[in-house]
Design an enzyme around this catalytic site. Structure first.
Site, PDB file in Angstrom:
ATOM      1  N   CYS A 194       4.950  -1.287   4.075  1.00 30.48           N
ATOM      2  CA  CYS A 194       3.913  -1.783   4.978  1.00 30.48           C
ATOM      3  C   CYS A 194       2.789  -2.298   4.102  1.00 30.48           C
ATOM      4  O   CYS A 194       2.041  -1.521   3.521  1.00 30.48           O
ATOM      5  CB  CYS A 194       3.426  -0.682   5.908  1.00 30.48           C
ATOM      6  SG  CYS A 194       2.117  -1.198   7.049  1.00 30.48           S
TER       7      CYS A 194
ATOM      8  N   GLU B 241       5.731  -7.944   7.866  1.00 32.13           N
ATOM      9  CA  GLU B 241       6.774  -7.794   6.863  1.00 32.13           C
ATOM     10  C   GLU B 241       7.324  -9.178   6.536  1.00 32.13           C
ATOM     11  O   GLU B 241       7.177 -10.119   7.313  1.00 32.13           O
ATOM     12  CB  GLU B 241       7.880  -6.873   7.370  1.00 32.13           C
ATOM     13  CG  GLU B 241       8.819  -6.398   6.289  1.00 32.13           C
ATOM     14  CD  GLU B 241       8.096  -5.796   5.103  1.00 32.13           C
ATOM     15  OE1 GLU B 241       7.868  -6.560   4.117  1.00 32.13           O
ATOM     16  OE2 GLU B 241       7.737  -4.614   5.151  1.00 32.13           O
TER      17      GLU B 241
END
Length: 257
Positions: A2, A111
């Protein structure tokens, strides 16, 4: 993994979801990046009225975990994530897993799917819950003290193996703590790390949806709502294969050190 995330929910929703009172109105943040201050929730010292559970309180920490034993942060890597599979035993995170577990509220995270052809750009995605406007990631906190006595609260987000929905993009994803498990995760007095291992697993398939977005998110200077605008996906993604790096393609990060 993340590397960037967003927090857009209204203050009243954040308060209700996390059951906290002491929070000022946070502005919408569309592109939260490492080294920036992030909102986290910790277990307070006082108990909730009529309960043996501690009250929860909100605070800001620097996104980039710094163990207390580090002498010079310039000689230590930026730890924005901690692998849930090894955090209990790893020297950097062992104490925080036992004493300083936190929640990190988010509206979704970013992402990147990296193509086989290195000449092509990575495809960015905004990955958000299909239902609801907010989610809580598992995190760890540590207060780092410098030689001159100044202190900086720091934090990291725990990650786990990606579920089937996310694995086509990346092999890792943040650990999501469900609302009914908030108290157990934050309870570092009676719940030892081994007691919460079952919470550090991939969230169910179908919980998240992945929206392809432009590469505006790559630059932390881009902080407007336009970075969430959907774009046409560059190619039908094949299952993700790790390429030897977990670093998001971003630049221009801030620093509190």
């Amino acid at each position: 993994m993340c590397g960037h995330y967003a927090l857009l929910a209204r203050t009243d929703l954040i308060k209700a979801f996390l059951d906290i009172l002491d929070i000022e109105d946070p502005p919408p943040r569309y592109n939260i990046a490492p080294t920036q201050p992030i909102l986290v929730v910790v277990a307070g010292e006082k108990q909730e009225p009529g309960s043996n559970l501690p009250e929860r309180r909100a605070m800001l920490v620097r996104w980039g975990f710094m163990p207390g034993w580090v002498k010079d942060p310039r000689d230590f890597p930026l730890l924005i994530n901690a692998r849930s599979e090894t955090a209990i035993g790893k020297a950097s995170f062992r104490a925080a897993m036992r004493h300083r577990r936190i929640l990190v509220p988010a509206s979704g995270f970013f992402e990147w799917r990296r193509p086989e052809d290195k000449s092509e750009k990575a495809q960015a995605y905004f990955i958000r819950p299909k239902k609801g406007e907010i989610v809580a990631f598992a995190g760890l906190m540590e207060t780092w003290s410098s030689a001159d006595g100044s202190e900086v609260d720091t934090g990291a987000i725990l990650t786990t193996k990606a579920n089937a929905d996310i694995s086509r993009i990346h092999d890792r994803m943040p650990v999501v703590i469900r609302q009914e498990d908030f108290s157990r995760w934050l309870d570092c007095k009676t719940q030892e790390p081994r007691d919460v291992v079952d919470l550090m697993k991939p969230i169910d398939e179908g919980f998240f949806e992945a929206i392809p977005v432009s590469d505006k998110v790559n630059k932390v200077a881009n902080m407007g709502a336009d970075i969430l605008e959907p774009v046409e996906e560059r190619a039908d993604p094949a299952p993700y294969e790790k390429k030897g790096t977990d670093t998001p393609p971003s630049s221009g990060q801030l620093s509190l050190f």
